[in-house]
Scaffold this motif. Structure first.
Motif, PDB file in Angstrom:
ATOM      1  N   ILE A  34      -1.214 104.230  74.120  1.00  0.00           N
ATOM      2  CA  ILE A  34      -2.354 104.539  74.982  1.00  0.00           C
ATOM      3  C   ILE A  34      -3.634 103.836  74.530  1.00  0.00           C
ATOM      4  CG2 ILE A  34      -3.116 106.621  73.772  1.00  0.00           C
ATOM      5  CD1 ILE A  34      -3.558 107.849  76.639  1.00  0.00           C
ATOM      6  N   TYR A  35      -3.685 103.348  73.291  1.00  0.00           N
ATOM      7  CA  TYR A  35      -4.849 102.592  72.845  1.00  0.00           C
ATOM      8  C   TYR A  35      -5.060 101.344  73.708  1.00  0.00           C
ATOM      9  CZ  TYR A  35      -6.127 104.898  68.409  1.00  0.00           C
ATOM     10  OH  TYR A  35      -6.581 105.766  67.445  1.00  0.00           O
ATOM     11  N   TYR A  36      -3.980 100.770  74.186  1.00  0.00           N
ATOM     12  CA  TYR A  36      -4.081  99.508  74.923  1.00  0.00           C
ATOM     13  C   TYR A  36      -4.755  99.701  76.288  1.00  0.00           C
ATOM     14  CZ  TYR A  36      -1.213  97.867  71.104  1.00  0.00           C
ATOM     15  OH  TYR A  36      -0.755  97.557  69.839  1.00  0.00           O
ATOM     16  N   PRO A  37      -4.343 100.673  77.099  1.00  0.00           N
ATOM     17  CA  PRO A  37      -5.082 100.879  78.351  1.00  0.00           C
ATOM     18  C   PRO A  37      -6.502 101.397  78.165  1.00  0.00           C
ATOM     19  CG  PRO A  37      -3.344 102.524  78.103  1.00  0.00           C
ATOM     20  CD  PRO A  37      -3.113 101.488  77.056  1.00  0.00           C
ATOM     21  N   ILE A  38      -6.712 102.266  77.158  1.00  0.00           N
ATOM     22  CA  ILE A  38      -8.072 102.770  76.975  1.00  0.00           C
ATOM     23  C   ILE A  38      -8.997 101.641  76.532  1.00  0.00           C
ATOM     24  CG2 ILE A  38      -8.044 103.507  74.534  1.00  0.00           C
ATOM     25  CD1 ILE A  38      -9.375 106.113  75.451  1.00  0.00           C
ATOM     26  N   SER A  39      -8.446 100.662  75.817  1.00  0.00           N
ATOM     27  CA  SER A  39      -9.261  99.519  75.397  1.00  0.00           C
ATOM     28  C   SER A  39      -9.710  98.687  76.593  1.00  0.00           C
ATOM     29  CB  SER A  39      -8.485  98.640  74.411  1.00  0.00           C
ATOM     30  OG  SER A  39      -7.474  97.881  75.050  1.00  0.00           O
ATOM     31  N   ILE A  40      -8.864  98.606  77.612  1.00  0.00           N
ATOM     32  CA  ILE A  40      -9.225  97.847  78.823  1.00  0.00           C
ATOM     33  C   ILE A  40     -10.410  98.512  79.523  1.00  0.00           C
ATOM     34  CG2 ILE A  40      -8.442  97.122  81.112  1.00  0.00           C
ATOM     35  CD1 ILE A  40      -7.275  95.477  78.829  1.00  0.00           C
ATOM     36  N   LEU A  41     -10.377  99.824  79.639  1.00  0.00           N
ATOM     37  CA  LEU A  41     -11.502 100.540  80.261  1.00  0.00           C
ATOM     38  C   LEU A  41     -12.778 100.342  79.443  1.00  0.00           C
ATOM     39  CD1 LEU A  41      -9.768 103.904  81.299  1.00  0.00           C
ATOM     40  CD2 LEU A  41     -10.182 101.868  82.696  1.00  0.00           C
ATOM     41  N   MET A  42     -12.652 100.373  78.129  1.00  0.00           N
ATOM     42  CA  MET A  42     -13.821 100.190  77.275  1.00  0.00           C
ATOM     43  C   MET A  42     -14.356  98.764  77.356  1.00  0.00           C
ATOM     44  SD  MET A  42     -12.610 102.496  74.001  1.00  0.00           S
ATOM     45  CE  MET A  42     -14.075 102.165  73.021  1.00  0.00           C
ATOM     46  N   LEU A  43     -13.464  97.784  77.489  1.00  0.00           N
ATOM     47  CA  LEU A  43     -13.908  96.400  77.669  1.00  0.00           C
ATOM     48  C   LEU A  43     -14.706  96.250  78.959  1.00  0.00           C
ATOM     49  CD1 LEU A  43     -10.801  94.311  76.544  1.00  0.00           C
ATOM     50  CD2 LEU A  43     -13.051  94.345  75.452  1.00  0.00           C
ATOM     51  N   ALA A  44     -14.385  97.085  79.946  1.00  0.00           N
ATOM     52  CA  ALA A  44     -15.130  97.086  81.208  1.00  0.00           C
ATOM     53  C   ALA A  44     -16.406  97.916  81.106  1.00  0.00           C
ATOM     54  CB  ALA A  44     -14.247  97.619  82.337  1.00  0.00           C
ATOM     55  N   SER A  45     -16.703  98.390  79.883  1.00  0.00           N
ATOM     56  CA  SER A  45     -17.888  99.234  79.614  1.00  0.00           C
ATOM     57  C   SER A  45     -17.849 100.544  80.389  1.00  0.00           C
ATOM     58  CB  SER A  45     -19.186  98.468  79.910  1.00  0.00           C
ATOM     59  OG  SER A  45     -19.344  97.391  78.993  1.00  0.00           O
ATOM     60  N   ILE A  46     -16.638 101.027  80.654  1.00  0.00           N
ATOM     61  CA  ILE A  46     -16.469 102.340  81.270  1.00  0.00           C
ATOM     62  C   ILE A  46     -16.443 103.390  80.167  1.00  0.00           C
ATOM     63  CG2 ILE A  46     -14.881 103.812  82.577  1.00  0.00           C
ATOM     64  CD1 ILE A  46     -13.981 101.274  84.079  1.00  0.00           C
ATOM     65  N   LYS A  47     -17.363 104.337  80.227  1.00  0.00           N
ATOM     66  CA  LYS A  47     -17.522 105.299  79.138  1.00  0.00           C
ATOM     67  C   LYS A  47     -17.055 106.701  79.506  1.00  0.00           C
ATOM     68  CE  LYS A  47     -21.162 104.894  76.487  1.00  0.00           C
ATOM     69  NZ  LYS A  47     -22.577 104.804  76.013  1.00  0.00           N
ATOM     70  N   ASP A  48     -16.798 106.949  80.783  1.00  0.00           N
ATOM     71  CA  ASP A  48     -16.296 108.252  81.222  1.00  0.00           C
ATOM     72  C   ASP A  48     -14.840 108.092  81.629  1.00  0.00           C
ATOM     73  OD1 ASP A  48     -18.656 110.025  81.103  1.00  0.00           O
ATOM     74  OD2 ASP A  48     -19.483 108.575  82.520  1.00  0.00           O
ATOM     75  N   ILE A  49     -13.952 108.698  80.855  1.00  0.00           N
ATOM     76  CA  ILE A  49     -12.517 108.460  81.015  1.00  0.00           C
ATOM     77  C   ILE A  49     -11.770 109.784  81.132  1.00  0.00           C
ATOM     78  CG2 ILE A  49     -10.448 107.529  79.877  1.00  0.00           C
ATOM     79  CD1 ILE A  49     -12.350 105.478  78.507  1.00  0.00           C
ATOM     80  N   ILE A 248      -5.796  93.389  68.304  1.00  0.00           N
ATOM     81  CA  ILE A 248      -5.718  93.591  69.747  1.00  0.00           C
ATOM     82  C   ILE A 248      -5.932  95.071  70.056  1.00  0.00           C
ATOM     83  CG2 ILE A 248      -4.168  93.544  71.746  1.00  0.00           C
ATOM     84  CD1 ILE A 248      -2.823  91.103  70.557  1.00  0.00           C
ATOM     85  N   SER A 249      -6.774  95.341  71.036  1.00  0.00           N
ATOM     86  CA  SER A 249      -7.001  96.712  71.520  1.00  0.00           C
ATOM     87  C   SER A 249      -7.435  97.671  70.416  1.00  0.00           C
ATOM     88  CB  SER A 249      -5.745  97.238  72.226  1.00  0.00           C
ATOM     89  OG  SER A 249      -5.441  96.458  73.356  1.00  0.00           O
ATOM     90  N   CYS A 250      -8.277  97.185  69.537  1.00  0.00           N
ATOM     91  CA  CYS A 250      -8.864  98.027  68.493  1.00  0.00           C
ATOM     92  C   CYS A 250     -10.065  98.750  69.123  1.00  0.00           C
ATOM     93  CB  CYS A 250      -9.297  97.179  67.304  1.00  0.00           C
ATOM     94  SG  CYS A 250     -10.091  98.130  65.994  1.00  0.00           S
ATOM     95  N   ILE A 251      -9.849  99.998  69.512  1.00  0.00           N
ATOM     96  CA  ILE A 251     -10.862 100.699  70.303  1.00  0.00           C
ATOM     97  C   ILE A 251     -12.140 100.962  69.511  1.00  0.00           C
ATOM     98  CG2 ILE A 251      -9.223 101.684  71.930  1.00  0.00           C
ATOM     99  CD1 ILE A 251      -9.221 104.255  70.335  1.00  0.00           C
ATOM    100  N   GLU A 252     -12.017 101.116  68.196  1.00  0.00           N
ATOM    101  CA  GLU A 252     -13.201 101.320  67.374  1.00  0.00           C
ATOM    102  C   GLU A 252     -14.064 100.048  67.343  1.00  0.00           C
ATOM    103  OE1 GLU A 252      -9.831 103.892  65.917  1.00  0.00           O
ATOM    104  OE2 GLU A 252     -10.064 101.776  66.412  1.00  0.00           O
ATOM    105  N   GLU A 253     -13.415  98.899  67.216  1.00  0.00           N
ATOM    106  CA  GLU A 253     -14.152  97.635  67.228  1.00  0.00           C
ATOM    107  C   GLU A 253     -14.825  97.406  68.580  1.00  0.00           C
ATOM    108  OE1 GLU A 253     -13.552  92.797  66.623  1.00  0.00           O
ATOM    109  OE2 GLU A 253     -11.795  94.132  66.575  1.00  0.00           O
ATOM    110  N   ILE A 254     -14.109  97.692  69.656  1.00  0.00           N
ATOM    111  CA  ILE A 254     -14.680  97.517  70.997  1.00  0.00           C
ATOM    112  C   ILE A 254     -15.900  98.416  71.174  1.00  0.00           C
ATOM    113  CG2 ILE A 254     -14.261  97.801  73.477  1.00  0.00           C
ATOM    114  CD1 ILE A 254     -11.305  97.089  72.883  1.00  0.00           C
ATOM    115  N   ALA A 255     -15.772  99.672  70.723  1.00  0.00           N
ATOM    116  CA  ALA A 255     -16.901 100.610  70.820  1.00  0.00           C
ATOM    117  C   ALA A 255     -18.112 100.065  70.072  1.00  0.00           C
ATOM    118  CB  ALA A 255     -16.495 101.972  70.260  1.00  0.00           C
ATOM    119  N   TRP A 256     -17.874  99.481  68.915  1.00  0.00           N
ATOM    120  CA  TRP A 256     -18.953  98.916  68.084  1.00  0.00           C
ATOM    121  C   TRP A 256     -19.574  97.693  68.751  1.00  0.00           C
ATOM    122  CZ3 TRP A 256     -18.231  94.536  64.415  1.00  0.00           C
ATOM    123  CH2 TRP A 256     -19.370  94.324  63.611  1.00  0.00           C
ATOM    124  N   ARG A 257     -18.736  96.774  69.214  1.00  0.00           N
ATOM    125  CA  ARG A 257     -19.248  95.546  69.821  1.00  0.00           C
ATOM    126  C   ARG A 257     -19.915  95.806  71.169  1.00  0.00           C
ATOM    127  NH1 ARG A 257     -18.011  91.390  66.698  1.00  0.00           N
ATOM    128  NH2 ARG A 257     -16.109  91.409  65.427  1.00  0.00           N
TER     129      ARG A 257
END
Length: 291
Positions: A34-49, A248-257
């Protein structure tokens, strides 16, 4: 824009593995699927999931993510009591969606490619209508297929056609305006007894409001619905990470960046996992960020 991850279903193609655990909690190399799909939403800057899953699995997702505040996002949860089709996500999530647009991604879909972020941004520019994606495959008879003209206008949609009109499958990633909730509520169940996502897309097509974005060369879409598919996906992730040095799909890194969390918060997340390579990667990012 809101984001929904549909992580329900019984995962019967993975039995007996998934008789006791939700498929989307299984590992793809070093992180839960599930980290992989949630990372896609975060890459789109979607914060409400919103994560939708079965009554048996929902608490496991809550344990994994909590309310999402450690990632600077808001995660809510909802139960799908029985598999009623992908479009059921919009009925279950009606209150969550409220008056917003929404992106739906399936919990077992993995996307990777250098143009992913730009594709997501482009899809979000369509405030009126729906955006689906097209991905060239060798075996389109096994997928939902989109036919389009040279200008990218959608001509037809087919579900596992005997004689496909194109080689472009429709992956499990969709962007919709707020009308999707009303449309989903009026969809009649198919012969399988499910509320099909294809029916929603056909309604947008009928109103000339369905757009397709083509995932070209360099983009990867991985199927994780079978044991061999999971192994291949894990090998792919492992190869990229070990050769290139980034995850790939490191959600913590995406959140930081994305600026959802600061460097101190990233460091704390890394320290919590410091006995793993994953945690050490987060710590190294935080140390670089402090320089």
């Amino acid at each position: 824009m809101k984001g929904i991850i549909l992580a329900g279903g019984k995962g019967t193609r993975l039995y007996p593995i998934t008789k006791a655990v939700s498929k989307q909690l299984l590992p793809i190399f070093d992180k839960p699927m599930i980290y992989y799909p949630i990372s896609i939403l975060m890459l789109a800057s979607i914060k409400d999931i919103l994560i939708i899953s079965s009554p048996e699995a929902i608490d496991s997702y809550k344990t994994l993510f909590g309310n999402g505040s450690q990632l600077g996002i808001n995660i809510e949860y909802a139960i799908q009591k029985e598999a009623r089709g992908l479009a059921d996500a919009f009925i279950i999530g009606e209150k969550f969606i409220s008056n917003d647009r929404v992106c739906l991604i399936l919990g077992d879909n993995i996307f990777y490619g250098p143009n992913m972020t730009q594709m997501l941004k482009d899809a979000m520019l369509h405030e009126d209508g729906a955006v689906i994606f097209g991905y060239a495959v060798k075996n389109p008879v096994e997928f939902g297929v989109v036919e389009f003209d040279k200008n990218g206008n959608v001509l037809s949609l087919e579900e596992k056609p005997e004689h496909p009109k194109s080689d472009y499958a429709i992956p499990g990633l969709y962007f919709y305006d707020n009308n999707v909730v009303t449309i989903a509520k009026n969809v009649k169940p198919s012969s399988r007894g499910e509320i099909e996502i294809t029916s929603i897309n056909e309604e947008y097509l009928k109103n000339n409001k369905l757009y397709v974005s083509i995932m070209g060369r360099g983009m990867t879409w991985l199927d994780t619905g079978t044991p061999s598919g999971m192994i291949k996906a894990s090998e792919f992730v492992q190869t990229i990470q070990e050769r290139q040095g980034f995850y790939i799909s490191c959600i913590e890194e995406i959140a930081w960046r994305r600026g959802f969390i600061d460097t101190e918060q990233l460091l704390k997340l890394g320290i919590d996992l410091e006995k793993t390579d994953y945690g050490q990667y987060l710590i190294s990012l935080a140390k670089e960020g402090k320089k």
